[in-house]
Design an enzyme around this catalytic site. Sequence first.
Site, PDB file in Angstrom:
ATOM      1  N   GLY A 249       6.340   1.194   6.483  1.00 64.75           N
ATOM      2  CA  GLY A 249       7.515   0.448   6.033  1.00 64.75           C
ATOM      3  C   GLY A 249       7.565   0.345   4.517  1.00 64.75           C
ATOM      4  O   GLY A 249       6.569   0.525   3.823  1.00 64.75           O
TER       5      GLY A 249
ATOM      6  N   GLY B 130       9.403  -2.258   1.476  1.00 59.38           N
ATOM      7  CA  GLY B 130      10.167  -3.462   1.168  1.00 59.38           C
ATOM      8  C   GLY B 130      10.706  -3.411  -0.238  1.00 59.38           C
ATOM      9  O   GLY B 130      10.713  -2.364  -0.898  1.00 59.38           O
ATOM     10  N   GLY B 131      11.157  -4.564  -0.715  1.00 69.98           N
ATOM     11  CA  GLY B 131      11.756  -4.619  -2.041  1.00 69.98           C
ATOM     12  C   GLY B 131      10.765  -4.415  -3.159  1.00 69.98           C
ATOM     13  O   GLY B 131      11.131  -3.983  -4.252  1.00 69.98           O
ATOM     14  N   MET B 132       9.481  -4.732  -2.918  1.00 71.48           N
ATOM     15  CA  MET B 132       8.483  -4.635  -3.979  1.00 71.48           C
ATOM     16  C   MET B 132       7.357  -3.679  -3.642  1.00 71.48           C
ATOM     17  O   MET B 132       6.620  -3.268  -4.535  1.00 71.48           O
ATOM     18  CB  MET B 132       7.869  -6.018  -4.255  1.00 71.48           C
ATOM     19  CG  MET B 132       8.766  -6.989  -4.986  1.00 71.48           C
ATOM     20  SD  MET B 132       7.970  -8.610  -5.113  1.00 71.48           S
ATOM     21  CE  MET B 132       6.426  -8.175  -5.892  1.00 71.48           C
ATOM     22  N   ALA B 133       7.178  -3.331  -2.377  1.00 66.03           N
ATOM     23  CA  ALA B 133       5.969  -2.601  -2.005  1.00 66.03           C
ATOM     24  C   ALA B 133       6.216  -1.696  -0.801  1.00 66.03           C
ATOM     25  O   ALA B 133       7.203  -1.830  -0.079  1.00 66.03           O
ATOM     26  CB  ALA B 133       4.837  -3.586  -1.696  1.00 66.03           C
TER      27      ALA B 133
ATOM     28  N   VAL C 192       4.185  -0.244   2.706  1.00 65.97           N
ATOM     29  CA  VAL C 192       3.107  -0.653   3.610  1.00 65.97           C
ATOM     30  C   VAL C 192       2.598   0.573   4.366  1.00 65.97           C
ATOM     31  O   VAL C 192       3.387   1.359   4.902  1.00 65.97           O
ATOM     32  CB  VAL C 192       3.570  -1.733   4.595  1.00 65.97           C
ATOM     33  CG1 VAL C 192       2.413  -2.159   5.492  1.00 65.97           C
ATOM     34  CG2 VAL C 192       4.119  -2.943   3.838  1.00 65.97           C
TER      35      VAL C 192
ATOM     36  N   LYS D 217      -0.632  -3.025   1.710  1.00 60.95           N
ATOM     37  CA  LYS D 217       0.637  -3.113   0.989  1.00 60.95           C
ATOM     38  C   LYS D 217       0.391  -2.694  -0.462  1.00 60.95           C
ATOM     39  O   LYS D 217      -0.452  -3.260  -1.150  1.00 60.95           O
ATOM     40  CB  LYS D 217       1.187  -4.533   1.044  1.00 60.95           C
ATOM     41  CG  LYS D 217       2.505  -4.703   0.284  1.00 60.95           C
ATOM     42  CD  LYS D 217       2.970  -6.156   0.294  1.00 60.95           C
ATOM     43  CE  LYS D 217       3.488  -6.562   1.646  1.00 60.95           C
ATOM     44  NZ  LYS D 217       4.094  -7.916   1.612  1.00 60.95           N
TER      45      LYS D 217
ATOM     46  N   ASP E 265      11.835 -17.035   1.695  1.00 63.69           N
ATOM     47  CA  ASP E 265      12.516 -15.873   2.265  1.00 63.69           C
ATOM     48  C   ASP E 265      12.337 -15.845   3.783  1.00 63.69           C
ATOM     49  O   ASP E 265      12.046 -14.797   4.363  1.00 63.69           O
ATOM     50  CB  ASP E 265      11.974 -14.585   1.641  1.00 63.69           C
ATOM     51  CG  ASP E 265      12.912 -13.394   1.880  1.00 63.69           C
ATOM     52  OD1 ASP E 265      14.100 -13.626   2.148  1.00 63.69           O
ATOM     53  OD2 ASP E 265      12.440 -12.251   1.799  1.00 63.69           O
TER      54      ASP E 265
END
Length: 647
Positions: free
Chosen positions: A19, A21-24, A26, A41, A135
């Site tokens: 996956g 995300g917005g910053m990292a 995985v 991550k 969040d």
Amino acid sequence: MAEQQRLLGGRYLLKEKVGTGGMATVFRAQDQVLNRAVAVKIMLPQYAGDPTFAARFKQEAQAAAALQSPYIVGVYDWGKDGDTYYIVMELLHGTDLKSGVRSHGALDPKKVAQIGSQICGALSIAHKHEIIHRDIKPQNIMVQPDGNIKVMDFGIARAKNSHLTQDNNVLGTAHYVSPEQTRGQELGPTSDIYSLGVVMYECATGRVPFDGDDAISVALKQVNELPVPPSQINANVDGDLERIILKCMEKDPANRFQTADELRQVLNSYLAGRAVDVPEPTRVIAGMAGAGGTEAMRMGDKTQTMVRPTAPGDTASNPVIRPNNQINTSSYDNEKHGMGKGKIAAIAIAIVAFVAIAIFAVSGFLNGGDQKSVPNLLGMGQEAAVASIKSSGFEPGNVNQSYNDQYSEGQVCEQTPDGGKTAAAGSKIDIVISKGPKPIDQVEVPDLSNASDLDEAKKIIENAGLTVGSTTQEANDADEGKIVDQSPKAGEKVDKGSKVDIVVSSGPETDSVPGVVGKTESDATNTLSNAGFSVNVESGGTSDTYAKGYVMKQSPTGTAKKGSTVTIYISEGKDTSSDEVDVDSLGLTGMTAEDAEEAIANAGLKYDPRQQSSSSVEVGNVIKYSPGGKQPAGTVIILYISTGPSE
């Protein structure tokens, strides 16, 4: 080198990407030291060089590592490899809650409450560490194969005591942010509770309360509009759950549940079938009535409030009261002209009324003039009902009794013919008197403490006529799998079919036991004591490996219960018993001095001959010796040699 072949920190071998995300990003990875699958991550490259994001990333790891809960994803490790920041986490199996709602639509109200209660468990731990998640959304909630949840991604959660708290940008997803988060105001635990309310709303209805073409329009609705009550979208949502959800979503943080523990207690009461004391939500936005709100509109000096529709058979407990000048705010528009929906509805009502009057008139004409309107007796006491029957020109008929959930004991709950109909004057009217709600069978809650495991506890609950509620785990001195708590408690009387919540021991909390084999007794004792363990010292016997006074063995090793006792076994040194000589076995008595001296020397001993007179031992032979028995090699044996009889 491809990321999938990379070894981070000399320990974590990256496998496939799972996956982004917005910053990292995985990855699934393998911990080469502990030989277990983990999730790693890795901060995206465009952020790794930004000091602000790097600080936030490291803070995520430090904050999340301090949070220990069965409902929070565990963080094992974090570090930096070259220019790459990474966090090592528990690898989860299952699907995120957002995907689940998309696939299955609205969830059962009890399941919604169960999910909400478990999220509260996670938030309670975080809030006690002064960490606001910021969040909470279904994408960050993983539903595991056993149905329990884990809250993920504390990546934008920030401790209150951090300098980063001054950065109040709206970092959450617009559909789930609180009004104060949209305004960039200081956030507290009630902001997470608002977001949780939105999550429960979506689970209960299958859709978010506010939607729009872009994030800004959705965020503005969070501030300026009121949500449509969930029951108007999904009729299966009962009044108790609806009030809980809408209290979470109050615009004013002071009107929400103030702590996650408070909300969890209410949700658990709802799951157990107990009464839920939550007031009706505020339906007017201060200073904003009529400005985008779908539930209230200010007209003149009066505010018209929409009342939740009453379910069939619920008239007595939830009467719908509407003032004469109440309007449907969703269709009101003073800019439109012509025949709107309101006028059409008014005309339709007038036609229905006209037809009803006409039918009544014709019916009375065809049946002759001796027809009367039957009085409505529902809700009256028996005496008042009989009096009303007689005064209306009818005769009392049969009087029966029946349980009824709508009418109190002693009130008329049924009548034949029904009130408002016409019947011949003097005819009989039968009534049924309520005995109140039908009693629910009560059963005694069984004691689950003696159940061998969770499966046996579930069977005990079901055999008692009850149902299994939530099951949670917590560290406890009891053996793993033992039932350590239950709600309701054993021996309580509850309604048949009620839920029993279970707390299962995950075993005692453990610590790593320091290895002290090879240390001196003093060093070993100090090392174990400093680690929080008690020490028991035992003799370990002889050892060819460990010198005298050194630890040759310990028990237990690995991990052990905090504060438990570790036994160390001390070496007595090398076994020298094989170097000893059995002097008596040499047969020295009676030997000639020469033979005795040779036997002693051959056995590795030394001798000391001494003269002594004897009338019984021949001259030159051994009278006696000392010492006897087993003696170490090199021991001096005194030989007493006969000189013959004394003169």
